[in-house]
Design a protein around this motif. Structure first.
Motif, mmCIF file in Angstrom:
data_model
loop_
_atom_site.group_PDB
_atom_site.id
_atom_site.type_symbol
_atom_site.label_atom_id
_atom_site.label_comp_id
_atom_site.label_asym_id
_atom_site.label_seq_id
_atom_site.Cartn_x
_atom_site.Cartn_y
_atom_site.Cartn_z
ATOM 1 N N GLN A 298 0.828 -1.206 0.000
ATOM 2 C CA GLN A 298 0.000 0.000 0.000
ATOM 3 C C GLN A 298 0.862 1.256 0.000
ATOM 4 O O GLN A 298 0.503 2.270 -0.601
ATOM 5 C CB GLN A 298 -0.935 -0.016 1.203
ATOM 6 C CG GLN A 298 -1.982 -1.122 1.146
ATOM 7 C CD GLN A 298 -2.782 -1.247 2.430
ATOM 8 O OE1 GLN A 298 -2.691 -0.389 3.305
ATOM 9 N NE2 GLN A 298 -3.533 -2.324 2.560
ATOM 10 N N PRO B 249 0.019 3.254 -3.468
ATOM 11 C CA PRO B 249 -1.143 3.670 -2.666
ATOM 12 C C PRO B 249 -2.464 3.729 -3.421
ATOM 13 O O PRO B 249 -3.517 3.493 -2.847
ATOM 14 C CB PRO B 249 -0.728 5.064 -2.164
ATOM 15 C CG PRO B 249 0.306 5.531 -3.144
ATOM 16 C CD PRO B 249 1.039 4.304 -3.553
ATOM 17 N N ASN B 250 -2.448 4.021 -4.701
ATOM 18 C CA ASN B 250 -3.692 4.196 -5.463
ATOM 19 C C ASN B 250 -3.916 3.080 -6.483
ATOM 20 O O ASN B 250 -4.630 3.266 -7.465
ATOM 21 C CB ASN B 250 -3.679 5.556 -6.172
ATOM 22 C CG ASN B 250 -3.530 6.719 -5.209
ATOM 23 O OD1 ASN B 250 -4.192 6.754 -4.169
ATOM 24 N ND2 ASN B 250 -2.646 7.642 -5.532
ATOM 25 N N MET B 251 -3.317 1.928 -6.225
ATOM 26 C CA MET B 251 -3.407 0.836 -7.192
ATOM 27 C C MET B 251 -4.261 -0.307 -6.648
ATOM 28 O O MET B 251 -4.229 -0.611 -5.460
ATOM 29 C CB MET B 251 -2.002 0.318 -7.530
ATOM 30 C CG MET B 251 -1.961 -0.717 -8.645
ATOM 31 S SD MET B 251 -0.258 -1.224 -9.063
ATOM 32 C CE MET B 251 0.310 0.238 -9.935
ATOM 33 N N ASP B 252 -5.017 -0.926 -7.532
ATOM 34 C CA ASP B 252 -5.843 -2.077 -7.169
ATOM 35 C C ASP B 252 -4.940 -3.246 -6.746
ATOM 36 O O ASP B 252 -3.872 -3.452 -7.339
ATOM 37 C CB ASP B 252 -6.683 -2.487 -8.380
ATOM 38 C CG ASP B 252 -7.599 -3.661 -8.059
ATOM 39 O OD1 ASP B 252 -7.166 -4.815 -8.275
ATOM 40 O OD2 ASP B 252 -8.725 -3.412 -7.615
#
Length: 361
Positions: free
Chosen positions: A36, A40-43
């Motif tokens: 994470q 942080p913004n990835m599936d």
């Protein structure tokens, strides 16, 4: 993916190749705090894909992020004391990372904390000091870090590398830590002009810091080089390595154990760009068989042994399911977990894929 994606690429006329990468542990990593922080913004599914791809480039750096028990270390791993298993696996990982060594000026926390003698807190202290200093010039600077006592320093320092060329590149170009790859990333260094010897001396660089020679043995190594007429500045060059390879432990006259002499010679006989992975088989990329339905009897494949049982060995050949080499198809050879093998398809039905061992590679 292996079946659908590969078949789609072939049917579309795309000249694509694929490689077999063990995916175990990738899904576990994708939901960890470390993953994470990195993405942080990835599936999570995409994080898993990135992790699998990275394993081809820098497998050790990627695998240390995953708890060893999630990598599938045997069918009986859950039948023994988990605390004992975890402790033993951590020791093995630490040995592997320490043996390979890390570049103190580029490695991350997850890698550094696996080094013998370092804990997560000590590794973080080193990274904090690196952030302040921009980069370390020599190993002796590690002594000044709070939390790194004499014992910790003695245990870890032989596994921490400092590469002079990277230091001068950073000093000349003023580039960030992340822009300078480690020695395993061959051919990707940023090229700069030559750096004068006086500038290197000003930076207080010790050329032995790029080797696995422990600082306690530096005086022995320097004595050997002086006796042989070799320069420390040439450590890691082809000319230097050729000269060292002609020597034997008997050429070291200093009083020390036979194992220390051999370690010094082995360390000095490695090229700067030495990559331990060169000793092993490289990843295989292919474009032929992409799904079980395309298999025919007699097809020859290459794969890696994923499990060994009393009745045979399972082999990952890049399909959605592993094939089985029955003990009667091994030709009397002994197969071990992780072996890379060449096999022939002898059987294919709804129950699975039957293989015959041709060669242990």
């Amino acid at each position: 993916w292996r079946s659908a994606g590969g078949s789609s690429a072939v049917s579309s006329g795309i000249n694509a190749e694929y490689g077999v990468v063990d995916e175990r542990g990738a899904s576990v990593y994708s939901v960890t705090q470390l993953a994470q922080q990195e993405f942080p913004n990835m599936d999570p599914n995409l994080r898993s894909a990135v992790s699998i791809g990275r394993r081809v480039l820098e497998p050790l750096s990627e695998y240390v992020k995953i708890e060893p028990q999630h990598l599938g270390v045997g069918q009986y791993q859950h039948d023994i004391a988990q605390k004992k298993l975890s402790s033993r696996l951590e020791e093995t990982v630490s040995e592997a990372v320490s043996f390979t060594g890390v570049d103190i000026n580029t490695c991350g926390l997850h890698m550094l904390q696996k080094i013998s003698g370092l804990t997560k807190a000590r590794a973080q202290a080193i990274l904090d000091a690196r952030k302040t200093k921009k980069f370390f010039h020599n190993r002796s600077q590690i002594k000044d870090i709070k939390g790194i006592g004499p014992k910790s320093y003695e245990q870890c320092i032989g596994f921490l590398r400092i590469y002079p060329r990277q230091i001068t590149n950073k000093n000349n170009d003023n580039i960030d830590d992340e822009d300078v790859p480690g020695p395993a990333m061959k051919g990707k260094r940023k090229k700069t002009g030559s750096t004068s010897k006086s500038k290197l001396q000003k930076l207080d660089i010790c050329y032995l810091d790029q080797t696995s020679v422990h600082p306690e043995s530096y005086h022995i190594a320097r004595s050997l080089l002086q006796k042989q007429g070799l320069k420390q500045e040439e450590i890691g060059t082809e000319k230097f390595v050729r000269a060292i390879q002609k020597l034997t432990p008997g050429d070291i006259t200093s009083e020390c154990g036979e194992s220390t002499k051999q370690l010094i010679l082995t360390s000095l006989s490695q090229l700067t760009e030495n990559d331990y992975r060169d000793q092993f088989a490289r990843p295989v990329f292919k474009s032929s068989v992409v799904c079980a339905e395309s298999l025919t009897i007699g097809t020859e494949l290459e794969g890696r042994v994923s499990n060994v049982t009393h009745f045979g060995a399972f082999v990952d050949v890049g399909l959605e399911r592993d094939g089985l080499i029955h003990v009667s198809k091994m030709g009397g050879q002994r197969i071990c977990l992780g072996n890379r093998v060449r096999v022939r398809v002898d059987k294919r039905d709804h129950k699975g894929i039957g293989l015959c061992l041709l060669q242990i590679m």
